[in-house]
Design an enzyme around this catalytic site. Sequence first.
Site, PDB file in Angstrom:
ATOM      1  N   SER A 108       1.938   2.927  -3.657  1.00  0.00           N
ATOM      2  CA  SER A 108       1.614   2.334  -2.363  1.00  0.00           C
ATOM      3  C   SER A 108       2.897   1.806  -1.696  1.00  0.00           C
ATOM      4  CB  SER A 108       0.552   1.246  -2.538  1.00  0.00           C
ATOM      5  OG  SER A 108      -0.012   0.890  -1.300  1.00  0.00           O
ATOM      6  N   ASP A 248      -8.059   8.956  -0.788  1.00  0.00           N
ATOM      7  CA  ASP A 248      -7.022   7.930  -0.650  1.00  0.00           C
ATOM      8  C   ASP A 248      -6.932   7.424   0.783  1.00  0.00           C
ATOM      9  OD1 ASP A 248      -4.632   6.430  -1.044  1.00  0.00           O
ATOM     10  OD2 ASP A 248      -3.906   7.938  -2.457  1.00  0.00           O
ATOM     11  N   HIS A 275      -7.045   5.487  -3.755  1.00  0.00           N
ATOM     12  CA  HIS A 275      -5.690   4.946  -3.688  1.00  0.00           C
ATOM     13  C   HIS A 275      -5.134   4.569  -5.056  1.00  0.00           C
ATOM     14  CE1 HIS A 275      -2.357   3.408  -1.398  1.00  0.00           C
ATOM     15  NE2 HIS A 275      -2.496   2.179  -1.844  1.00  0.00           N
TER      16      HIS A 275
END
Length: 297
Positions: A108, A248, A275
């Site tokens: 991320s 995601d 994610h």
Amino acid sequence: MHRRESTAPFRDGFTWYRVTEPDEPRDLAPLFVLHGGPGMAHDYVRALEALADLTGRTVVHYDQIGCGRSSHHPDAPVEHWTPALFVDEFHALRAHLGIDEYHVLGQSWGGMLGAEIAVRQPDGILSLLICNSPASMPLWTSEAARLRAELPVAAREALDRHETDGTIDHPDYLAATQVFYERHVCRVVPTPQDFVDSEAQMLDDPTVYHTMNGPNEFHVVGTLRDWSVVDRLEQVLSPTLVVAGEFDEATPATWQPFVDRIPNVRSHVFPGASHCVHLEQPREFLRVVADFLADHP
């Protein structure tokens, strides 16, 4: 595996870190794991320490400055919290550990930070793994708006109403946020404890997350809202792996620039995941990462 924890000085604070060494070490460069947020601490990516025994290399986790077990700076001015700060912190920790050659895996925001590190072409970087990350925040917010528009009507209306009224701490707003999270952030129910721990420490001191990102994953109003690395990606010279989940919040549109512009790159999408692929499909995630690292020892 053998673990040791300590802190390294950084500017007017310190960085907490954990070094995990394999039971049967090989002569391989270490892997640094960069967590997300910014400000979410390392807990939710802690399980990646399994790569130590799986690959025979040392794995380094750390809490970025301002969160987790590292020093907190709630009174720092807004302009203090920049990507460059975290690039400098990474290299300060690397130097403290005496590591000259290394691999970088970022999840991320960690992947965004990994890209910021790699475009500067530092000596010693052997590969870059970008996991569930956008190449720009305008792309991220545009795609988040599209995903948000696909939520149930009641959730959409609650989000819109409370953002307009400035009541984003209302239980109805938080419940609607959870609907988005269970679709696009982590599809494991109940939420894994490691993720809960990262989120809890962020809520206890949200300085970094709220300053740089905003109140949640799709309402990005912080200092990163205009961030982009797209026009610098040709400067990434290290071999790169880009991964994401089918559902995601980092949609293909957000990470395609990595694939289009980094000279030596491959990508992989995990079907059925969102994610936090590493929490949803841990064995497959570790296999893909280990295979990539094996190609770039």
